[in-house]
Scaffold this motif. Structure first.
Motif, PDB file in Angstrom:
ATOM      1  N   GLY B 139       0.814  -1.213   0.000  1.00 12.76           N
ATOM      2  CA  GLY B 139       0.000   0.000   0.000  1.00 12.76           C
ATOM      3  C   GLY B 139       0.850   1.266   0.000  1.00 12.76           C
ATOM      4  O   GLY B 139       0.598   2.198  -0.767  1.00 12.76           O
ATOM      5  N   ILE B 140       1.865   1.297   0.866  1.00 12.07           N
ATOM      6  CA  ILE B 140       2.717   2.495   0.951  1.00 12.07           C
ATOM      7  C   ILE B 140       3.449   2.717  -0.361  1.00 12.07           C
ATOM      8  O   ILE B 140       3.558   3.845  -0.846  1.00 12.07           O
ATOM      9  CB  ILE B 140       3.714   2.361   2.130  1.00 12.07           C
ATOM     10  N   CYS B 141       3.942   1.615  -0.948  1.00 12.26           N
ATOM     11  CA  CYS B 141       4.640   1.751  -2.236  1.00 12.26           C
ATOM     12  C   CYS B 141       3.682   2.270  -3.309  1.00 12.26           C
ATOM     13  O   CYS B 141       4.013   3.192  -4.054  1.00 12.26           O
ATOM     14  CB  CYS B 141       5.253   0.414  -2.656  1.00 12.26           C
ATOM     15  N   LEU B 142       2.476   1.691  -3.380  1.00 12.09           N
ATOM     16  CA  LEU B 142       1.538   2.114  -4.413  1.00 12.09           C
ATOM     17  C   LEU B 142       1.154   3.584  -4.242  1.00 12.09           C
ATOM     18  O   LEU B 142       1.144   4.360  -5.198  1.00 12.09           O
ATOM     19  CB  LEU B 142       0.301   1.216  -4.402  1.00 12.09           C
ATOM     20  N   LYS B 143       0.869   3.971  -3.011  1.00  9.30           N
ATOM     21  CA  LYS B 143       0.486   5.368  -2.772  1.00  9.30           C
ATOM     22  C   LYS B 143       1.606   6.328  -3.187  1.00  9.30           C
ATOM     23  O   LYS B 143       1.344   7.425  -3.681  1.00  9.30           O
ATOM     24  CB  LYS B 143       0.158   5.560  -1.283  1.00  9.30           C
ATOM     25  N   SER B 144       2.850   5.932  -2.979  1.00  7.75           N
ATOM     26  CA  SER B 144       3.970   6.804  -3.350  1.00  7.75           C
ATOM     27  C   SER B 144       4.422   6.571  -4.790  1.00  7.75           C
ATOM     28  O   SER B 144       5.474   7.081  -5.195  1.00  7.75           O
ATOM     29  CB  SER B 144       5.136   6.609  -2.373  1.00  7.75           C
ATOM     30  N   GLY B 145       3.621   5.799  -5.557  1.00  8.60           N
ATOM     31  CA  GLY B 145       3.893   5.642  -6.984  1.00  8.60           C
ATOM     32  C   GLY B 145       4.961   4.623  -7.332  1.00  8.60           C
ATOM     33  O   GLY B 145       5.454   4.600  -8.458  1.00  8.60           O
ATOM     34  N   ASN B 146       5.326   3.769  -6.362  1.00  2.00           N
ATOM     35  CA  ASN B 146       6.375   2.783  -6.593  1.00  2.00           C
ATOM     36  C   ASN B 146       5.803   1.383  -6.786  1.00  2.00           C
ATOM     37  O   ASN B 146       4.827   1.006  -6.128  1.00  2.00           O
ATOM     38  CB  ASN B 146       7.317   2.731  -5.379  1.00  2.00           C
ATOM     39  N   ALA B 147       6.448   0.596  -7.627  1.00  2.00           N
ATOM     40  CA  ALA B 147       6.136  -0.828  -7.711  1.00  2.00           C
ATOM     41  C   ALA B 147       6.905  -1.537  -6.605  1.00  2.00           C
ATOM     42  O   ALA B 147       8.050  -1.200  -6.329  1.00  2.00           O
ATOM     43  CB  ALA B 147       6.534  -1.372  -9.075  1.00  2.00           C
ATOM     44  N   ALA B 148       6.262  -2.528  -5.977  1.00  2.00           N
ATOM     45  CA  ALA B 148       6.859  -3.218  -4.835  1.00  2.00           C
ATOM     46  C   ALA B 148       7.244  -4.645  -5.208  1.00  2.00           C
ATOM     47  O   ALA B 148       6.444  -5.385  -5.779  1.00  2.00           O
ATOM     48  CB  ALA B 148       5.872  -3.243  -3.672  1.00  2.00           C
ATOM     49  N   LEU B 149       8.482  -5.007  -4.871  1.00  2.00           N
ATOM     50  CA  LEU B 149       8.931  -6.405  -4.945  1.00  2.00           C
ATOM     51  C   LEU B 149       9.089  -6.877  -3.511  1.00  2.00           C
ATOM     52  O   LEU B 149       9.969  -6.401  -2.789  1.00  2.00           O
ATOM     53  CB  LEU B 149      10.270  -6.506  -5.684  1.00  2.00           C
ATOM     54  N   LEU B 150       8.219  -7.791  -3.092  1.00  2.00           N
ATOM     55  CA  LEU B 150       8.144  -8.176  -1.686  1.00  2.00           C
ATOM     56  C   LEU B 150       8.773  -9.544  -1.473  1.00  2.00           C
ATOM     57  O   LEU B 150       8.405 -10.524  -2.116  1.00  2.00           O
ATOM     58  CB  LEU B 150       6.678  -8.198  -1.252  1.00  2.00           C
ATOM     59  N   ARG B 151       9.712  -9.592  -0.536  1.00  2.00           N
ATOM     60  CA  ARG B 151      10.343 -10.866  -0.219  1.00  2.00           C
ATOM     61  C   ARG B 151      10.132 -11.110   1.272  1.00  2.00           C
ATOM     62  O   ARG B 151      10.892 -10.621   2.102  1.00  2.00           O
ATOM     63  CB  ARG B 151      11.818 -10.803  -0.576  1.00  2.00           C
ATOM     64  N   GLY B 152       9.051 -11.848   1.581  1.00  2.00           N
ATOM     65  CA  GLY B 152       8.725 -12.159   2.962  1.00  2.00           C
ATOM     66  C   GLY B 152       9.441 -13.417   3.423  1.00  2.00           C
ATOM     67  O   GLY B 152      10.288 -13.968   2.705  1.00  2.00           O
TER      68      GLY B 152
END
Lengths: 421, 421
Positions: B139-152
């Motif tokens: 959500g934070i990435c999308l709101k700031s216009g960034n694509a997120a690559l998540l490695r949990g």
């Protein structure tokens, strides 16, 4: 105050820098400006010993067969030393970034929150030939409250040692720690390696120089790096460009100075304007002695066009060469720039507000110019008063870096026994 | 929109993220907020499948012998999913950092200079257990216009896969690219390595987790890193402290929550106030079940004090333990903090304005508290509305990182055929 860096390890120098940084961080602007003036005065007063040292570098350089251009960049005379000193006096006149309140508020629970600018601490700078960078970097770091670890090139080793000896004396004479300015051993490759691994002692590393130096530092440093410099800058001449202005701006962007990172290296021309724009543009390049490396559609306009390879479009020439391609749309220009650009400066020349808006929004670079030469991406032109380099990365600083870009921030939170519930 | 990450290389995922980032960068706030609301609604609507996946992680975790505390952090229920969805709706209500004009002026030659906030592009986040981080980060990435690559973490692999599948559907349904949110293969160590080497495709990497994860990323990544989290936070009780308030703040800083990075791990007590402060403070710690690891001067006050080693003073316990030392001056406290601190949060408790000023100036940390608990260093407490982590480095962002900290800037320079002279 001459420092025998050959006898001291980089980590020992970094530890001294760390201690000096502790004092610099709490130095007032008055104290820092006095030191800058003392540095300037000392450079002028001790010009003869600086020139003697410089002569030793020049002699060694001539013996090593350095080119006339490189020798000229290396050479100092009384006028150049005076100019370098003047730059320090101008820095003294700039506002102190340290202590600036970046934001502040009172939280609902009454806590007073302030975010203030503080120095990084210890800044490492790795750079090539020009001795003026030694003084500039020392001055900018000192004004922003940072201790400087300077690693210049071996070809300027004598000049840099003389300059730093003068600066250290002046800093100490002004009551600030001499170790605020230290020169690392330029004759050893290990000094760069040690600097890159001095995480915890050195806060940030700024490499200034060629692409391979920057790549090495980025790949090997555990100290955070601010990447500077490589500029494969494009000028895109849009369908709606004013042809006469576009020719003038393109020529300026390529030829006003050939060897700088904000020089245009590649030209993209919208097909709709190619017939009107390319003939006068190619004639202007020919007259200016610029070799045009063009694609087939460009070559159709002149026999002087050299065929462009993929590598041409990826090259930062830093010479009287330019790659040129015809594109069918603004989208194609943006795609080309995404593929080959280095994120430095990209320009659009157009009278269409819609095209300008689209280009600005879609091009990802430190600076985007609309109807202006790429050569304007520069701390001096932007009115920053001092510049330590032009960042082409997105973290921390992007574009010309002035004094505020050499600071971090600190939150100061003031309460009255506040507990978190 | 479920993504079979096992079948795709990290660089392929990063390339897709790059393309998605190009679209996100020009998405309006309206479009992004609509996507955040769609994400929240979808999480609530599809809670059953999320809980089924979570149950698979919990079963595997029980079998692997994970502790009750870890299992609790991993566990989702309808209430927790609703809370995670609400956090997305709150993000939608925050201002869009993208497009903010950070500074602007008209240069002497008439060029219009603006520095505007732009997204980084592609943000990689490496994190541990809690599934809520997956949604928060997306959500934070999308709101700031960034694509997120998540490695949990692999222990949350099923939950994260279900959550990301729901989010990707919602993002696509709202008209933005599904590849704005991608999950990397958590079962492979190579995915972290590839992510760290994806320079040019990934713009910034944010590791959130234990000290060893962060050290690995800092040392091996060629992608720029924002270091987060390790907090060996100190409370310094000054000679001029109000003893009753000091006891309360110290207890709050240590015990309000044990496992967070802004929890106090070390207490420094000025000798002049030790007789008044230590007896009630040690009694309060004993009552709260906190083990005190103290130096000889602390041990003199209570038989319950365990002798402190050098390692104790360097340890971020994240448990019901605290190291305590008596110091003879504010200078000694600052020196101790310089030696052992991690640059997160340091607090002084004092009624002396001079002591507070000195401490604030000399302590080098992301946050310095005056008469307030270290626990206040937090994006929520600071009023940022959303937080991606707490940076303990000096480059780019320092302290709690909200939406603006997930952006870079771009200079836009507008002229009318301006040439550099």
């Amino acid at each position: 105050m001459t420092q025998r860096s050959a006898g001291m390890s980089v980590s020992e120098q970094a530890r001294r820098a760390r201690d000096a940084a502790g004092e610099l961080a709490v130095a007032t602007r008055t104290a820092k400006d006095a030191a800058l003036h003392a540095m300037a005065d000392a450079l002028v007063a001790r010009t003869p010993e600086i020139l003697t040292a410089n002569e030793a570098d020049l002699a060694a350089g001539r013996e090593a067969g350095l080119s006339a251009a490189v020798l000229d960049r290396l050479a100092l005379d009384a006028g150049r030393v005076a100019g370098i000193a003047d730059a320090l006096r101008q820095m003294a006149a700039l506002p102190d970034p340290v202590g600036e309140v970046v934001r502040g508020s009172t939280l609902p629970n009454g806590l007073e929150l302030r975010q203030i600018r503080v120095p990084f601490g210890v800044v490492g700078i790795i750079y090539e030939a020009r001795p003026n960078v030694t003084v500039d970097a020392a001055g900018i770091c000192l004004k922003s409250g940072n201790a400087a670890l300077l690693r210049g090139s071996s070809s300027a080793a004598h000049s840099n040692a003389a300059l730093v000896a003068v600066l250290r004396d002046a800093v100490a004479g002004a009551g600030l720690p001499a170790d605020a300015v230290q020169l690392l051993d330029a004759t050893s490759r290990d000094s760069v390696k040690e600097l890159m691994r001095a995480r915890g002692l050195v806060d940030v590393l700024i490499p200034r120089g060629g692409a391979s130096l920057i790549r090495t530092v980025v790949e090997e440093s555990t100290v955070p790096v601010i990447e500077t410099g490589v500029g494969n800058c494009h000028v895109y001449v849009d369908a709606a460009a004013d042809v006469a202005k576009a020719v003038a701006v393109t020529l300026n962007a390529k030829t006003q100075r050939l060897s700088t990172c904000n020089t245009a290296e590649s030209l993209l021309v919208h097909a709709a304007v190619a017939d009107a724009f390319l003939p006068p543009a190619l004639a202007a390049f020919a007259q200016a002695g610029v070799t045009v490396h063009g694609d087939d559609r460009v070559a159709a306009f002149s026999a002087a066009v050299v065929p462009a390879t993929d590598e041409d479009f990826a090259t930062e020439y830093l010479s009287a060469d330019i790659s040129v391609a015809v594109v069918d749309s603004l989208d194609a220009a943006v795609a080309h720039i995404r593929r080959y650009g280095t994120g430095h400066t990209e320009a659009i020349l157009t009278d269409s507000a819609a095209a300008a808006r689209e280009f600005v929004a879609r091009v990802d670079a430190a600076a985007v110019m609309v109807n202006a030469s790429t050569r304007f991406t520069d701390g001096g032109e932007f009115g920053f008063g001092a510049e330590i380099g032009i960042s082409t990365q997105k973290l921390h600083a992007r574009g010309p870096m002035g004094l505020p870009e050499l600071t971090s921030t600190k939150y100061v939170v003031t309460g009255d026994g506040h507990l978190r519930g």
